[in-house]
Design an enzyme around this catalytic site. Sequence first.
Site, mmCIF file in Angstrom:
data_model
loop_
_atom_site.group_PDB
_atom_site.id
_atom_site.type_symbol
_atom_site.label_atom_id
_atom_site.label_comp_id
_atom_site.label_asym_id
_atom_site.label_seq_id
_atom_site.Cartn_x
_atom_site.Cartn_y
_atom_site.Cartn_z
ATOM 1 C CG ASP A 1 -7.573 2.877 2.303
ATOM 2 O OD1 ASP A 1 -8.445 2.778 1.648
ATOM 3 O OD2 ASP A 1 -6.955 3.981 2.474
ATOM 4 C CE LYS B 1 -2.104 1.640 3.589
ATOM 5 N NZ LYS B 1 -3.240 1.943 4.808
#
Length: 327
Positions: free
Chosen positions: A255, A236
């Site tokens: 996310d 991420k």
Amino acid sequence: MSWNKLCNKQDLQLLGTLSGGQSFRWKYNEDLKEWRGVFFKTAWKLRENEKSIEYDVIGSLLQTGRKRNNKGDITNETYFKKVLDNYFRLDCNLNEYYKEWSEKDELFKSACKQFYGIRMLNQEPVENLFSFICSQNNHISRISSMVEKLCENYGEKICNYEDTTYYAFPDVEKLAPEEVDKALRNLGFGYRAKFIQKSAAQILEWGGEKWFETLKEMKYKDAKQELIKLCGIGPKVADCICLMSLNHLESLPVDTHVYQIAAQNYLPHLRGKKSVTDKMYTEIGDHFRQLFGDKAGWAHTILFCADLKKFQTNTETEEKPKRKKKK
């Protein structure tokens, strides 16, 4: 100091762009109706009027092209405007992008009526990387506090202005010494202290800031894999860096919030999952890349802003993007 026109108001929405989680160094002054922030070793002010976005330079460490008038104010409008044009990607015709993305997706078509002018910032990779190391398992106000601590303790002072001291983000060399780990732990960085110091040391070993230039020239997935080799950088955060400072605009950080948007509106078979697996992460990113193309990360940033509750009460128009109810 003087205000100068940056662009037309419709070409840049300051609220969604500056407080949507891309950068952590911009603050809004409610009394003065202006934004203040730091990037590129320069402290800035931004504001909007009925027709345009304007900027002013509070102070800068940059020497090239800088001039001062007889009052000592920085006056080189052309030089600083180019810096802002690059930062906000104002050379990109956002109207054309919005039109293209609206034709591909009804949800985007609804959202973009309210969330016009959302720009993908073109940030400096060093600041972007270490800011997002601070973002791990954290909330925006604490991330902002940590980033400012890095600047105050390791960055160069830019200027004092109205009881505030502005600092540049530190060069990677300042964060690499082993003693930085302990110092940052004492400042409340926790386990992130090790990630910051170790990553800085790795970057120096691999060529310093020039290393980031090689990542820009790589294909997106290759650049992402190189970033993941850094201490404390997962998929991420690597995607955030690729998207926000390496010009890999197809990158899409996934996310929990992005997962919820995808599951509720695009990939219903993913609903009800307790966590985002690696397989789900890839599936969500690939879905939006197939839908929006080589700027999927930028397009999805507009959907992300439209889904944030804080923007749904602060935008100027009353029209809201249509959302599907959760089951």
